[in-house]
Motif scaffolding. Structure first.
Motif, PDB file in Angstrom:
ATOM      1  N   PRO A   2       0.828  -1.219   0.000  1.00  0.00           N
ATOM      2  CA  PRO A   2       0.000   0.000   0.000  1.00  0.00           C
ATOM      3  C   PRO A   2       0.855   1.259   0.000  1.00  0.00           C
ATOM      4  O   PRO A   2       1.937   1.304   0.572  1.00  0.00           O
ATOM      5  N   ASN A  25      -4.564   7.884   0.165  1.00  0.00           N
ATOM      6  CA  ASN A  25      -4.266   6.477  -0.054  1.00  0.00           C
ATOM      7  C   ASN A  25      -4.511   6.154  -1.525  1.00  0.00           C
ATOM      8  O   ASN A  25      -5.645   6.202  -1.994  1.00  0.00           O
ATOM      9  N   LEU A  27      -3.567   3.189  -2.798  1.00  0.00           N
ATOM     10  CA  LEU A  27      -3.785   1.732  -2.786  1.00  0.00           C
ATOM     11  C   LEU A  27      -2.559   0.890  -3.085  1.00  0.00           C
ATOM     12  O   LEU A  27      -2.334  -0.128  -2.433  1.00  0.00           O
ATOM     13  N   SER A  28      -1.783   1.236  -4.077  1.00  0.00           N
ATOM     14  CA  SER A  28      -0.684   0.367  -4.503  1.00  0.00           C
ATOM     15  C   SER A  28       0.457   1.206  -5.048  1.00  0.00           C
ATOM     16  O   SER A  28       0.249   2.287  -5.595  1.00  0.00           O
ATOM     17  N   ASP A 294       2.347  -5.284   3.085  1.00  0.00           N
ATOM     18  CA  ASP A 294       1.013  -5.764   2.738  1.00  0.00           C
ATOM     19  C   ASP A 294       0.207  -6.070   3.989  1.00  0.00           C
ATOM     20  O   ASP A 294       0.715  -6.656   4.951  1.00  0.00           O
TER      21      ASP A 294
END
Length: 340
Positions: A2, A25, A27-28, A294
């Motif tokens: 993240p 955020n 996400l990835s 993760d």
């Protein structure tokens, strides 16, 4: 893994519009080209002058005004505008248009994970409503296009298509700002927006690529310049040169891809607002990113709102970024005057 990115701190906007989150955020760090670029360089390395322009203009939106993010990808610009201005009374209603199914899904997830309120429309825009083939680029999902000649591809998907005019009339919206980044299909989007442009005269931030069909673009831009729109390349230096449909192509380059189509002359106040946002964005580099393993959580209060009583550490970063900006863009320190 993240990834959260630090959002730019603008004390002027904080004072006038109220608190907004200090991080987003996304996400990835590696799922899409945009997320990978944010991991490498934070917001500072991802089209900072375009971000600054959009945030400066979105801050001028009247109550009830709308912001259209056409070709939104994962919705980074929609999320920025909504995070900064969406919570203020009468703040703009932001709509992200993204036809690629996977990236539209990420756009919705980013909205949900950050408790934002922008709208996601999984559709393409063009000159006529209906359906069309969206071609998946071999280079990157950020280069998907309705233009089959834009990038090498072997796959496509049929997607719904609307126009700015149909969407605006159907929803009864008043667009204040329209961003268009559709990988050489910009002329079709502008053609399908002419009634809206005549009626509401929105500001338009539009990608103009060297590889675009400039004959078609000139045809699409001519009605705008007839309405006294100025065409300005978005550059680190200011004030910005004004062009029309007969002269703009000489300034199109890989370094000047994003342009401001302005319904009225640019003022010194606009350039100051854009400059303040740019300095704030340059403070948000890769060292300010938040990465976690993760399934781990971000640190406590990772996106707590910026507030006046807790600004000192962030203002230190901002002062450093301002010094870097002055060294990198010395012409920006010159007095700003309106340009035609």
């Amino acid at each position: 893994m993240p990834l959260a990115i630090t959002l730019p701190l603008n004390p002027d906007v904080l004072a006038s519009s109220g608190p907004y989150p200090r991080a987003l955020n996304v996400l990835s760090r590696k799922q899409t080209a945009v997320q990978r670029q944010l991991r490498r360089s934070g917001l500072a390395g991802y089209e900072p002058t375009t971000q600054a322009t959009l945030l400066a203009l979105a801050g001028q939106a009247p109550a009830g005004g709308a912001v259209y993010d056409i070709g939104a990808h994962i919705g980074l610009y929609s999320a920025l505008v909504d995070a900064v201005y969406g919570r203020r009374p009468g703040g703009p209603h932001t709509i992200a248009f993204e036809p690629t199914p996977e990236t539209a899904a990420l756009c919705r997830r980013i909205r949900h994970c950050n408790a934002l309120d922008y709208e996601v429309q999984q559709t393409a825009l063009s000159s006529e409503p209906g359906t069309a083939e969206l071609y998946f680029s071999h280079k990157s999902e950020s280069s998907n296009s309705l233009n089959p000649a834009h990038r090498k591809h072997t796959e496509s998907v049929t997607v719904p298509v609307t126009t700015v005019d149909h969407f605006t009339e159907d929803r009864g919206l008043v667009p204040h700002l329209i961003k268009v980044d559709v990988e050489t299909y910009e002329a079709d989007v502008l053609t399908g927006a002419l009634a809206t442009i005549r009626r509401h005269r929105p500001w338009i931030v539009c990608e103009l690529l060297p590889s675009a069909d400039h004959g078609t673009l000139r045809t699409a831009l001519t009605p705008l310049t007839a309405m006294d729109y100025g065409l300005h390349p978005i550059t680190p230096e200011s004030p910005w040169q004004r062009y029309d449909e007969t002269t703009y192509q000489q300034a199109v380059s890989p370094q000047s891809r994003d342009w401001l189509l302005a319904p009225r002359p640019l003022t010194a106040a606009f350039h100051r607002a854009e400059r303040r946002w740019l300095i704030a964005i340059l403070a948000c580099d890769e060292t300010t990113n938040l990465l976690t393993p993760d399934k781990a959580s971000f640190p406590y209060a990772w996106n707590a709102p910026y507030r006046p009583r807790a600004l000192r550490p962030a203002l230190t970063r901002l002062t450093t970024a301002a010094a870097l900006a002055r060294r990198a863009f010395p012409t920006a320190a010159q007095p700003l005057t309106p340009t035609r």
